[in-house]
Design a protein around this motif. Structure first.
Motif, PDB file in Angstrom:
ATOM      1  N   TYR A 158     -27.556 -10.111  32.021  1.00  0.00           N
ATOM      2  CA  TYR A 158     -26.143  -9.756  31.887  1.00  0.00           C
ATOM      3  C   TYR A 158     -25.875  -9.271  30.468  1.00  0.00           C
ATOM      4  CZ  TYR A 158     -25.903 -12.126  36.299  1.00  0.00           C
ATOM      5  OH  TYR A 158     -26.124 -12.473  37.601  1.00  0.00           O
ATOM      6  N   VAL A 159     -25.286  -8.103  30.362  1.00  0.00           N
ATOM      7  CA  VAL A 159     -24.940  -7.584  29.032  1.00  0.00           C
ATOM      8  C   VAL A 159     -23.542  -6.966  29.067  1.00  0.00           C
ATOM      9  CG1 VAL A 159     -27.355  -7.026  28.494  1.00  0.00           C
ATOM     10  CG2 VAL A 159     -25.852  -5.240  29.371  1.00  0.00           C
ATOM     11  N   THR A 160     -22.951  -6.828  27.883  1.00  0.00           N
ATOM     12  CA  THR A 160     -21.686  -6.118  27.764  1.00  0.00           C
ATOM     13  C   THR A 160     -21.999  -4.661  27.477  1.00  0.00           C
ATOM     14  OG1 THR A 160     -20.712  -8.098  26.798  1.00  0.00           O
ATOM     15  CG2 THR A 160     -19.491  -6.038  26.514  1.00  0.00           C
ATOM     16  N   CYS A 161     -21.383  -3.755  28.221  1.00  0.00           N
ATOM     17  CA  CYS A 161     -21.623  -2.331  28.006  1.00  0.00           C
ATOM     18  C   CYS A 161     -21.046  -1.923  26.647  1.00  0.00           C
ATOM     19  CB  CYS A 161     -20.983  -1.510  29.114  1.00  0.00           C
ATOM     20  SG  CYS A 161     -21.168   0.264  28.847  1.00  0.00           S
ATOM     21  N   GLU A 196     -14.736   1.399  24.787  1.00  0.00           N
ATOM     22  CA  GLU A 196     -14.001   0.241  24.277  1.00  0.00           C
ATOM     23  C   GLU A 196     -13.703  -0.813  25.340  1.00  0.00           C
ATOM     24  OE1 GLU A 196     -10.748   1.350  21.646  1.00  0.00           O
ATOM     25  OE2 GLU A 196     -11.672   3.296  21.291  1.00  0.00           O
ATOM     26  N   ALA A 197     -14.073  -0.506  26.597  1.00  0.00           N
ATOM     27  CA  ALA A 197     -13.641  -1.388  27.688  1.00  0.00           C
ATOM     28  C   ALA A 197     -14.439  -2.681  27.793  1.00  0.00           C
ATOM     29  CB  ALA A 197     -13.676  -0.625  29.008  1.00  0.00           C
ATOM     30  N   ASN A 219     -10.947   5.016  29.912  1.00  0.00           N
ATOM     31  CA  ASN A 219     -11.023   3.568  30.057  1.00  0.00           C
ATOM     32  C   ASN A 219     -10.370   2.808  28.905  1.00  0.00           C
ATOM     33  OD1 ASN A 219     -12.234   2.873  32.657  1.00  0.00           O
ATOM     34  ND2 ASN A 219     -13.857   4.224  31.951  1.00  0.00           N
ATOM     35  N   GLY A 220      -9.491   3.518  28.198  1.00  0.00           N
ATOM     36  CA  GLY A 220      -8.659   2.805  27.224  1.00  0.00           C
ATOM     37  C   GLY A 220      -9.217   2.841  25.823  1.00  0.00           C
ATOM     38  N   SER A 221      -8.285   2.855  24.861  1.00  0.00           N
ATOM     39  CA  SER A 221      -8.675   2.898  23.461  1.00  0.00           C
ATOM     40  C   SER A 221      -7.572   2.253  22.644  1.00  0.00           C
ATOM     41  CB  SER A 221      -8.866   4.355  23.040  1.00  0.00           C
ATOM     42  OG  SER A 221      -9.174   4.435  21.679  1.00  0.00           O
ATOM     43  N   ASP A 239     -18.823  -7.592  20.659  1.00  0.00           N
ATOM     44  CA  ASP A 239     -17.878  -6.544  20.286  1.00  0.00           C
ATOM     45  C   ASP A 239     -16.923  -6.966  19.170  1.00  0.00           C
ATOM     46  OD1 ASP A 239     -17.702  -3.797  21.427  1.00  0.00           O
ATOM     47  OD2 ASP A 239     -18.282  -4.928  23.202  1.00  0.00           O
ATOM     48  N   LEU A 240     -17.443  -6.919  17.952  1.00  0.00           N
ATOM     49  CA  LEU A 240     -16.604  -7.308  16.816  1.00  0.00           C
ATOM     50  C   LEU A 240     -15.369  -6.422  16.702  1.00  0.00           C
ATOM     51  CD1 LEU A 240     -19.373  -7.952  14.166  1.00  0.00           C
ATOM     52  CD2 LEU A 240     -17.814  -9.658  15.117  1.00  0.00           C
ATOM     53  N   ALA A 241     -15.520  -5.147  16.964  1.00  0.00           N
ATOM     54  CA  ALA A 241     -14.376  -4.243  16.803  1.00  0.00           C
ATOM     55  C   ALA A 241     -13.399  -4.384  17.963  1.00  0.00           C
ATOM     56  CB  ALA A 241     -14.861  -2.801  16.697  1.00  0.00           C
ATOM     57  N   PHE A 242     -13.902  -4.457  19.182  1.00  0.00           N
ATOM     58  CA  PHE A 242     -12.987  -4.265  20.315  1.00  0.00           C
ATOM     59  C   PHE A 242     -12.350  -5.542  20.844  1.00  0.00           C
ATOM     60  CE2 PHE A 242     -15.664  -0.572  19.853  1.00  0.00           C
ATOM     61  CZ  PHE A 242     -14.654   0.311  19.502  1.00  0.00           C
ATOM     62  N   TYR A 243     -12.945  -6.698  20.597  1.00  0.00           N
ATOM     63  CA  TYR A 243     -12.218  -7.923  20.962  1.00  0.00           C
ATOM     64  C   TYR A 243     -10.968  -8.087  20.099  1.00  0.00           C
ATOM     65  CZ  TYR A 243     -16.162  -9.262  23.888  1.00  0.00           C
ATOM     66  OH  TYR A 243     -17.129  -9.286  24.860  1.00  0.00           O
TER      67      TYR A 243
END
Ligand SMILES: Nc1nc2c(c(=O)[nH]1)N[C@H]1C(S)=C(S)[C@@H](COP(=O)(O)OP(=O)(O)OC[C@H]3O[C@@H](n4cnc5c(=O)[nH]c(N)nc54)[C@H](O)[C@@H]3O)O[C@H]1N2
Ligand SMILES: Nc1nc2c(c(=O)[nH]1)N[C@H]1C(S)=C(S)[C@@H](COP(=O)(O)OP(=O)(O)OC[C@H]3O[C@@H](n4cnc5c(=O)[nH]c(N)nc54)[C@H](O)[C@@H]3O)O[C@H]1N2
Ligand code: SF4
Ligand SMILES: [Mo]
Length: 743
Positions: free
Chosen positions: A8-11, A15-16, A178-180, A446-450
């Motif tokens: 399991y990984v985060t894509c 930014e989604a 998918n959002g930004s 995701d340091l930036a997107f969380y």
């Protein structure tokens, strides 16, 4: 046959932050689907997410460093590559000084741990003020408005999608992007849910986008005029007595100044410029104020325009005036697990212009200069002229304005070093290319997107395939690059560098009264972090001293990397919570609704009220689901099918100009000229044409064969690098005046 395993990984592509379930045989990905148990994405994914295996195994990927010898990029060992970097950077600095070396950080820099954690240390090693990044072709206006209003350029409100009753979207197309600045896996589902619970979604866009189709209402707007529309909405709120700041009343200044500044922007005054009738504007204002909760959300179409900072500011002015800032269902501030704890309102505040660019005198913003002036700085002789460039995960030749000029400027550099996964349109000019092993071989968080997410969540991904033979983790590439820049290649000690980075971060906490480890011993804390090294150790530390962390015994929570490792589908930390005034870092700890720097720019907007069209068409961009800026065009499944790099033209304009569907048009702007196939469609407003950016791969020297065969045309040959949003330095990439004729 290798045994099949599931990971399991985060894509990391957009930014989604979707959770992916990977089936692997050996080190080969055989299937990717959405992770249904992911706490945030619940199984959602897009076509790009399913191609991470193709991306990893792409035969065009770089697997070894390249060094230019006798004009050719040839394979080299890592030691040779770093020796070359050290020698050439030292030469440039000796002859021309430290500022002759510049750094450009591309978009994926914020999608990797190496980029997010080591950019600063690398910049320190380079000792240059010449920092450029994709932020000034993107969201810099939002950093500036947030910085001035709330004290920190990273204190950015995001629409509380899952609870709002009314969402006004300007210049964003999350059905495709998918959002930004709004991390929300399954944006489509979240939009549908607003409507299912009886809410309303309104989209303002010069194109009838997929998002507009899914909304209750779509309002066409003349490109570049959102600031005017928002000013008229705000003015209506004042006129019709709809202003109610709610909780914010107690700690917000500037309401009167906003009212005064926006005096001239009546719906009637802005209507002919925006192309929206006054009654619609009034109704939009009333609906925002009268909905139980509402959020205004603006993105690329509001940022990459001449009034980018004003529009970004007015988005939050309207959120505040309608009582929706920092309340559930409105626009709220995330509290990510890795953020620093704070003890109350107040801080250093935000300023720009601490130094200025050499050629055009542009102010530094968030420590950067506008990419729109990179070519000026490379081409213009004199003290401080840029002679060498470090490009991290970027492709400015396709993504920055006036790219034909920039392309030539790149070719003129004494030294160009790039860290990338391909030979792209930019680093084909490089003297050294350092390959990165790519997402699946790296750990991820995701340091930036969380920090921009509509829920507080935390998810850790360990590498699922080994770093390929002969390659290094990107973290190590960046560390060694920093060491090379410091003249320490021969003695390169990545471990020592890593220790230095971690102890620097830990000591900034032990000295911080708001930190749970204030006053404790740095060595003791570093020892408590155990055997982890590199990004793992830093992320573990940040989680532990963050708002949900174990605080190394001080609490209040139990979050740590150990805990995330036991939760492969992530940890849900709940919906966003009201966080003002504590989250404010303005010097007085208050919301500044009318920052003087921004109010001073309002007369420029007022001057636009007199503007009428002069026969030119306005060019805007667009994204589509299967693209990712300039670099996913080498994946066959993502480029097959109907050609996507086309010029959308309204049937009325097509008839008037003699343009036919499928036939090439010539498009000319102040900066350049291109030829591009026409697609006639009523989905674009009359007077507006649209094409995507990130194409134009058919140039000599690129190593992306699939992309080259599906080349498309480079939008940014047309965008003008002399036009910027003055407060943020952001390039103007939308509403580009063009003449279009049959080719
Ligand atoms: N006209 C117009 N221009 C635009 C825009 C627009 O809307 N219209 N949008 C702008 C926006 S929002 C952005 S963000 C910029 C993007 O601008 P850039 O960041 O300059 O360009 P990208 O296309 O994102 O290039 C990313 C590069 O990173 C490489 N890469 C991918 N993964 C990795 C990795 O793991 N490590 C390393 N080291 N490299 C990697 C890719 O191969 C690619 O070469 O473009 C901007 N340009
Ligand atoms: N599939 C895909 N997803 C991506 C990317 C990608 O390249 N492809 N890139 C990623 C990146 S780096 C970013 S920054 C985000 C961007 O995310 P979004 O901002 O959602 O991106 P866009 O799809 O470019 O949407 C911008 C919209 O603004 C409209 N527009 C243009 N000018 C104006 C204007 O003056 N006013 C108004 N109101 N609208 C205007 C355009 O028609 C377009 O529909 O997407 C990210 N996600
Ligand atoms: S929406 Fe973004 S994060 Fe989700 S799978 Fe697609 S590219 Fe990856
Ligand atoms: Mo972006």
């Amino acid at each position: 046959m290798a045994e099949r395993r599931t990971e399991y990984v985060t894509c990391p592509l957009c930014e989604a932050t979707c959770g992916l379930e990977l089936a692997l045989e050996g080190d080969t990905v055989v299937r990717i689907r959405g992770d249904r148990d992911d706490v945030f994405s619940h199984g959602f994914l897009c076509p790009k997410g399913t191609t991470l295996g193709h991306l990893q195994d792409d035969p065009d990927r770089l697997r070894t460093p390249l060094v230019r010898r006798d004009g050719e990029l040839v394979p080299a060992t890592w030691d040779e590559a770093f020796e070359e970097v050290e020698r050439r950077l030292a030469e440039v600095r000796e002859q021309h000084g430290d500022h002759a070396v510049a750094l450009y950080a591309g978009n994926p820099t914020v999608h990797t741990l190496a980029g997010t954690l080591l950019l600063r240390p690398l910049l320190l090693a380079l000792r240059t003020r010449n920092l450029f990044s994709a932020s000034t072709v993107d969201q810099m206006p939002k950093h500036v408005s947030s910085g001035f209003m709330f004290g920190d350029p990273l204190t950015i409100p995001v629409p509380d999608l899952d609870r709002t009753d009314h969402l006004l979207i300007l210049g964003a197309n999350p059905m495709e992007s998918n959002g930004s600045l709004c991390t929300a896996p399954d944006f489509p589902g979240r939009l549908a849910a607003i409507r299912e619970r009886g809410g309303k979604v309104v989209v303002v866009d010069p194109r009838r986008t997929k998002t507009a189709e899914k909304a209750d209402e779509h309002v066409f707007i003349r490109p570049g005029t959102d600031a005017l529309l928002l000013a008229a909405i705000a003015r209506t709120l004042f006129d019709d007595d709809l202003v109610d700041l709610g909780r914010l009343e107690d700690f917000t200044d500037g309401v009167g100044e906003v009212r005064e500044a926006l005096e001239g922007f009546t719906p009637e005054a802005v209507s002919p410029v925006c192309g929206i009738d006054a009654a619609t504007i009034r109704r939009m204002a009333h609906e925002l104020a009268e909905a139980p909760t509402a959020a205004v959300y603006g993105r690329i179409g509001t940022c990459t325009v001449e009034f980018g900072t004003l529009a970004s500011w007015l988005v939050d002015v309207v959120n505040a005036l309608t009582g929706n800032l920092d309340r559930p269902g409105g626009a709220m501030f995330p509290a990510p697990a890795h953020s620093r704890r704070r003890s109350g309102p107040g801080g250093r505040g935000f300023t720009t212009g601490r130094w200025h660019s050499r050629v055009k005198g542009y102010p530094e913003v968030f420590g950067q200069f506008p990419v729109a002036t990179l070519a000026d700085e490379i081409e213009t002789p004199g003290d401080g002229q840029i002679r060498a460039l470090v490009v991290l995960a970027g492709n400015p030749v396709l993504s920055n304005p006036n790219s034909a000029r920039l392309d030539a400027a790149m070719a003129s550099l004494d030294f160009l070093v790039s860290v990338d996964i391909y030979v792209n349109e930019t680093n084909r000019h490089a003297h050294v290319i350092l390959p990165a092993p790519g997402a699946l071989a790296e750990s991820h968080y995701d340091l930036a997107f969380y920090a921009l997410a509509v829920r507080n969540v935390a998810n850790w991904s360990a590498p699922v395939v080994p770093v390929p033979d002969g390659m290094l983790p990107e973290w190590e590439v960046m560390a060694r690059l920093a060491l090379a820049a410091s003249g320490m290649t021969a003695t390169a000690d990545v471990e020592a560098f890593d220790d230095l980075v971690v102890s620097g971060l830990v000591s900034s906490h032990t000295a911080d009264p708001a930190s749970p480890i204030h006053g404790r011993d740095v060595g003791e804390i570093v020892a408590a972090l155990g055997d982890r090294r590199g990004p793992e150790r830093l992320v573990d530390f940040m989680l532990r001293v963050g708002p949900y962390g174990d605080g190394f015994g001080a609490g209040p929570g139990d979050l740590s990397l150990d805990l995330l490792e036991r939760h492969p589908h992530g940890v849900d930390l709940g919906p966003l919570q009201p966080s003002l005034p504590d989250a404010l870092t303005t010097p007085d700890g208050r919301v500044h609704l009318a920052p003087p720097e921004i109010v001073a720019d309002v007369p420029r907007l007022a001057a636009a009220l007199d503007r009428r069209t002069n026969g030119e068409l306005l060019l805007v961009g667009r994204r589509d689901l299967r693209s990712n800026n300039s670099w996913m065009h080498n994946i066959p499944v993502l480029v097959k099918g109907k050609r996507r790099c086309t010029l959308h033209v309204h049937p009325g304009d097509a008839a008037r100009l003699g343009l036919a569907d499928g036939v090439d048009a010539e498009v000319a702007s102040a900066a350049g000229k291109i030829r591009v196939p026409v697609e006639v469609t009523p989905d674009v407003m009359e007077g507006v044409v649209s094409m995507p950016h990130g194409w134009g791969h058919d140039v000599d020297g690129v190593g992306i064969t699939v992309a080259k065969a599906n080349a498309g045309v480079n939008f940014n040959i047309l965008s003008d690098d002399s036009r910027i949003d003055p407060l943020s330095g952001n390039a103007v990439l939308n509403a580009v005046p063009v003449h279009v004729a049959p080719a």
